[in-house]
Scaffold this motif. Structure first.
Motif, PDB file in Angstrom:
ATOM      1  N   MET B  90       0.815  -1.203   0.000  1.00  0.00           N
ATOM      2  CA  MET B  90       0.000   0.000   0.000  1.00  0.00           C
ATOM      3  C   MET B  90       0.860   1.269   0.000  1.00  0.00           C
ATOM      4  SD  MET B  90      -2.828  -1.198  -0.724  1.00  0.00           S
ATOM      5  CE  MET B  90      -3.599   0.411  -0.990  1.00  0.00           C
ATOM      6  N   ARG B  91       2.037   1.197   0.678  1.00  0.00           N
ATOM      7  CA  ARG B  91       2.948   2.346   0.645  1.00  0.00           C
ATOM      8  C   ARG B  91       3.535   2.498  -0.759  1.00  0.00           C
ATOM      9  NH1 ARG B  91       8.410   2.542   3.644  1.00  0.00           N
ATOM     10  NH2 ARG B  91       9.051   4.364   2.424  1.00  0.00           N
ATOM     11  N   LEU B  93       2.088   1.685  -3.580  1.00  0.00           N
ATOM     12  CA  LEU B  93       1.082   2.284  -4.459  1.00  0.00           C
ATOM     13  C   LEU B  93       0.829   3.745  -4.095  1.00  0.00           C
ATOM     14  CD1 LEU B  93      -1.479  -0.673  -4.647  1.00  0.00           C
ATOM     15  CD2 LEU B  93      -0.053   0.187  -6.517  1.00  0.00           C
ATOM     16  N   ASN B  94       0.541   4.016  -2.819  1.00  0.00           N
ATOM     17  CA  ASN B  94       0.123   5.352  -2.392  1.00  0.00           C
ATOM     18  C   ASN B  94       1.231   6.398  -2.493  1.00  0.00           C
ATOM     19  OD1 ASN B  94      -2.615   4.966  -1.667  1.00  0.00           O
ATOM     20  ND2 ASN B  94      -1.939   3.853   0.158  1.00  0.00           N
ATOM     21  N   ASP B 222      -6.208  -9.825   0.246  1.00  0.00           N
ATOM     22  CA  ASP B 222      -7.026  -8.660   0.591  1.00  0.00           C
ATOM     23  C   ASP B 222      -8.185  -8.492  -0.382  1.00  0.00           C
ATOM     24  OD1 ASP B 222      -5.651  -7.953   2.799  1.00  0.00           O
ATOM     25  OD2 ASP B 222      -4.608  -6.235   1.914  1.00  0.00           O
TER      26      ASP B 222
END
Lengths: 436, 436
Positions: B90-91, B93-94, B222
């Motif tokens: 997620m890091r 991607l974000n 997920d």
């Protein structure tokens, strides 16, 4: 041999725990790195001091890093590359590998090793640890081809007499650093193939000659089960009970080691050889490399023999080794790119007791280097040169290889080999071996 | 374009379920394979018929096989190769991928795709399936570079308006086979990023234009959990409930599919893209490829985008794909070498509806070929040429690549590219993008 100046290249010296890559020059005198510097003045001064004999290498568009140390190999098994694949382990051994091996002569081992050395040099490997029969034939190839090697006199119970002869020859030729590129180890094949008596004899020889010991440990579930049934211990515990584990021990595979085993490996200062592609291809399992490294165990990389891999490509090996740990841990952060390069250089040097002078680019260290040509689509853009190397490099990107201060590969070509003849000889020989 | 004669080569036609490799000649006229034969007389006759315009390729020491079909890619993401590695998903991607992507212009997509095509062609890939924004820019690159591609107009809920514009441009230029090397698909990004309403709109477009649909499915745990919470179904069941699964559907990843999902995929005739290196590197998991193939699901190979791989090397991909299945199944016999080559050629062709004329070497089929130079140490001895290819080949062993009857790579060099300029442009551009 005289001076070599690698000018204006990217240098990845592998000297720190964190990646550092900078532009500079490297000077080599005889077998050693004379200087490494970002300062162009030093390069120019070196060139003048060395005079007209200095060999200049243009480093633009290239990266210099230490050569790879492949800490587990059975080099001569190139002869059995792709001889038997995709079949169950015991059938593979019983019906193919062992009958083929039984026919091999000293000269077959020599020829197979020569092919292996050609492949390794082209892919940036400058040192390999070999475990196989007739290591004195391997020594002949190492002497002639210019690569660096650790020869391990190898035995199983069935071959102990041959081992004693091989060891005597090795001692005569290579003991006490008699050859600058060859060092020796002992290789009991594994705890399931060597009796307690023979293992204790190996221990005695180790003490007598100061050798390291290099042994397959806990490669498969079957081995783990067999040793537990036979001795009531894990293979690691059993070796420890025989006092065979110390800082000169190289434990190969360690796929099935539990926390207690890892604690023992750490306490004794044992190094571990991680062979991801072999472990995957013959379905041995996934070595708990992240746990071992977290516990402080020194882990290096090996390709294993070319019959269970099927190549000797360390670039491919480190990439697979990284990916396998990431998927097994369900964590993309484990074993980051630079750590893999350390395993294949610095940690490999430590595993063979050479951390003081091998595996890094530093003045005074031995000049074993590879130069990578970065001018390829798969290396662009260059956001992160270390990640590009680990996740994208191919052995064919290796342009130049220097071992012990000598250029052995240049422009992707071997300088000491007649490759077409070697390949033809190998093909002819294996056809003849199969008919024997 | 006119005739090409590849003489006296090893041919691996990929036409059967079992490997067959023989020595012969191949004739090409315009975009098609005119003949394939073991009979040298036919080769000679072809040469005479074609006259002086025939281009002869000496096949000695080489092997000809179909070019690879990379069925999942986000080609322009080469611009983010090694931009962010070894960090949590997620890091990643974000903080890295999405902010970088948000800055990309049409011309950035064009440039990134051009770099990707250079890399793919050099490694023997002759067709790729792309899923990304601004596919009309990708089309421009495909037209100019000579490669074959499936362009997939792509959307998430956030980009549906852009998708509609992109689709209109694609329809105008490439609908109804207007370009011989370009075909079209629709790409809803994934079930978690596209609303039911948009998915149904995609279904309507599919029916209107007869498109295939290409979508990420069950890539992560997920995703699996999220869709189950949202719809009370697995992603596969959900897509099936929307009637989006049929023989024109290419389901990408399918890492988390259970037996019921596999049964649905089989029943609907869906093809699956297996992306082993991406699944490993970003720790998605291990797709149950052995189970899917046993159930009769058609599985092809994709590299995924170069930011989660980090290269577009199909040779590396098939090797990893094989090794991963062997270690995960604890069975060295699964997905034998030839099966991997089938997945990367024949099965890939089927996944894009081209099994009738692509992915095999047969008279009448499209001439999309790669010629491998076997004169390398890692290909010797030649006990088993198929195992040697799958377990040892590197993309750099690809000597010649022919797409649609045109030689695009020769002697390992791209004929339609100015590579140094491209690499310099890419580097300059990404430095500028980062500053934007």
């Amino acid at each position: 041999m005289s001076g070599i100046l690698i000018k204006d290249c990217l240098i990845l010296p592998m000297t720190g725990r964190e990646p550092r890559c900078y532009r500079g020059s490297i000077g080599i005198v005889d077998d050693r790195i004379a200087f490494v510097s970002e300062d162009p003045v030093l390069g120019e001064r070196f060139r003048q001091e060395q005079g007209k004999d200095v060999r200049e290498i243009d480093g633009r568009g290239r990266l210099v890093m230490p050569g790879f140390i492949n800490i587990h190999n059975h080099a001569a098994m190139t002869l059995m590359r792709s001889y038997a694949d995709d079949i169950p382990l015991m059938r593979w051994l019983n019906d193919y590998i062992w009958p083929f091996e039984a026919k091999l002569t000293r000269d077959d081992v020599r020829l197979g090793t020569e092919l292996a050395v050609a492949e390794m040099l082209l892919g940036g490997t400058t040192t390999f640890v070999d475990m196989y029969w007739r290591q004195e034939a391997v020594g002949e190839v190492v002497e002639r081809t210019g690569i660096r090697a650790v020869l391990s006199a190898t035995f199983t119970d069935a071959q102990f007499a041959d081992f004693e002869k091989d060891l005597a020859l090795l001692l005569e030729r290579y003991a006490d650093g008699r050859h600058p590129r060859i060092q020796l180890m002992l290789s009991p094949h594994a705890v399931y193939s060597c009796s307690k008596e023979h293992l204790l004899q190996a221990k005695e020889l180790r003490e007598r000659y100061g050798f390291g010991v290099n042994i397959h440990v806990s490669e498969t579930k079957d081995e783990q089960r067999m040793i537990r049934e036979r001795y009531g211990m894990t293979p690691v515990q059993y070796l420890d009970s025989l006092e065979l584990l110390d800082a000169r021990t190289l434990a190969v595979h360690c796929v099935y080691v539990d926390e207690q085993d890892i604690e023992i490996l750490k306490r004794r200062g044992v190094s571990v050889a991680y062979n991801p592609q072999s472990n995957m291809k013959i379905s041995s399992g996934i070595a708990p490399v992240v746990k071992m490294m977290s516990a402080g165990v020194n882990v290096g990389i090996g390709t294993d023999g070319p019959c269970s891999n099927n190549d000797l490509d360390m670039w491919d090996e480190i990439r697979s080794g990284s990916f396998l740990q990431k998927v097994a841990s369900e964590d993309p952060c484990v074993v980051p790119a630079y750590e893999l390069l350390r395993m294949a250089t610095v940690c490999g040097a430590k595993a063979i007791g050479r951390e003081a002078d091998l595996g890094q680019i530093k003045a005074g260290m031995v000049a074993d280097l590879q130069i990578i040509d970065l001018r390829k689509p798969h290396f662009y853009p260059q956001h992160d040169v270390v990640a590009n190397l680990v996740y994208c490099a191919k052995s064919s990107d290796v342009d130049t290889v220097i071992v012990n201060g000598e250029i052995l590969v240049e422009g992707g070509r071997l300088r000491r080999f007649d490759l077409p003849t070697l390949l033809a000889d190998v093909q002819q020989r294996v056809e003849e071996i199969v008919r024997r």
